[in-house]
Design a protein around this motif. Structure first.
Motif, short mmCIF file in Angstrom:
data_model
loop_
_atom_site.label_atom_id
_atom_site.label_comp_id
_atom_site.label_asym_id
_atom_site.label_seq_id
_atom_site.Cartn_x
_atom_site.Cartn_y
_atom_site.Cartn_z
N UNK A 185 85.66 53.59 60.41
CA UNK A 185 84.75 54.70 60.15
C UNK A 185 83.80 54.28 59.04
N UNK A 186 82.51 54.29 59.33
CA UNK A 186 81.50 53.80 58.37
C UNK A 186 80.58 54.95 58.00
N UNK A 187 80.48 55.19 56.72
CA UNK A 187 79.58 56.24 56.21
C UNK A 187 78.16 55.69 56.23
N UNK A 188 77.29 56.31 57.05
CA UNK A 188 75.97 55.76 57.30
C UNK A 188 74.83 56.53 56.63
N UNK A 189 75.17 57.54 55.84
CA UNK A 189 74.12 58.29 55.15
C UNK A 189 74.09 59.74 55.58
N UNK A 190 72.92 60.34 55.44
CA UNK A 190 72.73 61.76 55.71
C UNK A 190 71.68 61.92 56.81
N UNK A 191 71.92 62.85 57.75
CA UNK A 191 70.93 63.06 58.81
C UNK A 191 69.84 64.02 58.34
N UNK A 192 68.93 64.38 59.25
CA UNK A 192 67.78 65.22 58.90
C UNK A 192 68.19 66.62 58.46
N UNK A 193 69.39 67.06 58.84
CA UNK A 193 69.86 68.38 58.46
C UNK A 193 70.73 68.36 57.22
N UNK A 194 70.85 67.18 56.60
CA UNK A 194 71.62 67.07 55.36
C UNK A 194 73.11 66.86 55.55
N UNK A 195 73.53 66.54 56.79
CA UNK A 195 74.95 66.35 57.07
C UNK A 195 75.32 64.87 57.04
N UNK A 196 76.57 64.60 56.67
CA UNK A 196 77.05 63.21 56.64
C UNK A 196 77.12 62.63 58.05
N UNK A 197 76.70 61.37 58.18
CA UNK A 197 76.81 60.65 59.45
C UNK A 197 77.91 59.61 59.29
N UNK A 198 78.95 59.72 60.12
CA UNK A 198 80.06 58.78 60.10
C UNK A 198 80.05 58.01 61.42
N UNK A 199 79.68 56.73 61.36
CA UNK A 199 79.65 55.90 62.55
C UNK A 199 81.02 55.38 62.90
N UNK A 200 81.25 55.17 64.20
CA UNK A 200 82.51 54.61 64.70
C UNK A 200 82.23 53.19 65.15
N UNK A 201 82.77 52.20 64.43
CA UNK A 201 82.53 50.79 64.68
C UNK A 201 83.84 50.07 64.98
N UNK A 202 83.73 48.91 65.62
CA UNK A 202 84.92 48.07 65.76
C UNK A 202 85.28 47.52 64.38
N UNK A 203 86.45 46.91 64.28
CA UNK A 203 86.95 46.50 62.96
C UNK A 203 86.06 45.46 62.30
#
Length: 299
Positions: free
Chosen positions: A87-105
């Motif tokens: 789980x990678x924290x990728x920043x904030x979207x246009x609505x101010x919500x956290x974006x958590x990307x799902x990546x391989x290891x």
């Protein structure tokens, strides 16, 4: 004087994977089949997706869909059920919500992003030092071509939950029937080349694809046409209306010619490969002629 009551720390909840038995054929009107695992208590009972026990221990099961209908990263074995993902924290979207990307290891392939609520919970846990692990619990596959269209993740804090992954045993599903995919990439800068959209291999020589001799020659001729095509003036150069018009006309002709060659490749190799086309300006490949706008003169 009253003293605060000492509350003992609860023991960690122990869960195990339990194999999901896939159906022979999906129910009427459902084009997908589920493969993977359930969660169960160490003592035996299987947990439903919305079992309140999961919420009590800050865990959940959440679905992640592919980035788009033909998402290639999601097809990687690194997102098979029973595999851990990052789980990678990728920043904030246009609505101010956290974006958590799902990546391989290895953080090479991105399957998608967590929905809003689990993303907010994972971000809040990280802000206060509570780590959250993610495991692919199950997958949704299209019956038509066996491509993976989504995954279900088990999100849980290891500080509160012990997960026995080995208890699930090997993944139960038929051998994949997915046709390998190739993309013909064509633009007036990089020229003409083949690409493996899964990322398993790099670019391929035009002659590496097993087409007929006449079609192989047409591919080579088209590559030469791209190489010899006139280039458009740079932004810092004095614009020339006629040169720009000639460039746009050549680009249109090459685009139409490329679509014709692509259609021939699809007809020759359609049973063995899925063949995509990616022209300059496209964000992802087209896999059928119907995906192009019939009024689009310049793809």
């Amino acid at each position: 004087m009253r003293t605060a009551t000492q509350i003992p720390m609860p023991e960690r909840l122990t869960l195990a994977l339990h194999p999901h038995t896939p159906v022979r054929t999906p129910r009427e009107g459902r084009p997908t089949i589920l493969y993977g695992y359930h969660l169960r208590l160490a003592s035996g009972p299987v947990l439903a997706v919305d079992d309140p026990l999961l919420s009590a221990f800050a865990a959940s099961i959440d679905t992640v869909d592919g980035v788009h209908a033909d998402s290639e990263p999601l097809q990687s074995e690194t997102f098979d059920p029973g595999r851990f993902v990052r789980l990678v924290r990728e920043g904030i979207d246009d609505e101010g919500d956290d974006v958590i990307g799902v990546w391989d290891l290895e953080e090479v392939r991105r399957a998608g992003a967590l929905p809003y609520e689990p993303a907010a919970r994972v971000a809040a846990a990280a802000d206060h030092g509570l780590g959250v692990e993610a495991l692919v619990l199950s997958e949704i596959r299209l019956r038509s071509d066996d491509r993976r269209s989504g995954i279900a993740l088990f999100l849980y804090p290891p500080a509160l939950i012990i997960l026995d992954v080995a208890a699930g045993g090997p993944l139960q599903r038929p051998e994949s029937r997915t046709r390998p995919r190739l993309v013909l990439i064509a633009d007036d800068v990089a020229g003409l080349r083949w690409w493996d959209p899964s990322g398993a291999t790099g670019p391929m020589a035009l002659d590496a694809v097993p087409v007929s001799a006449s079609l192989a020659q047409e591919l080579r001729d088209l590559a030469t046409a791209f190489k010899d095509a006139p280039t458009k003036a740079h932004d810092w150069e004095e614009p020339d209306f006629f040169e720009d018009m000639e460039h746009d006309w050549h680009r249109h002709v090459l685009g139409e010619r490329t679509r014709g060659v692509w259609d021939r490749v699809r007809r020759e190799l359609g049973r063995r490969y899925a063949i995509g086309l990616m022209l300059k300006g496209m964000s992802h490949p087209a896999w059928s002629p119907e995906e192009f706008d019939p009024d689009d003169d310049d793809a």
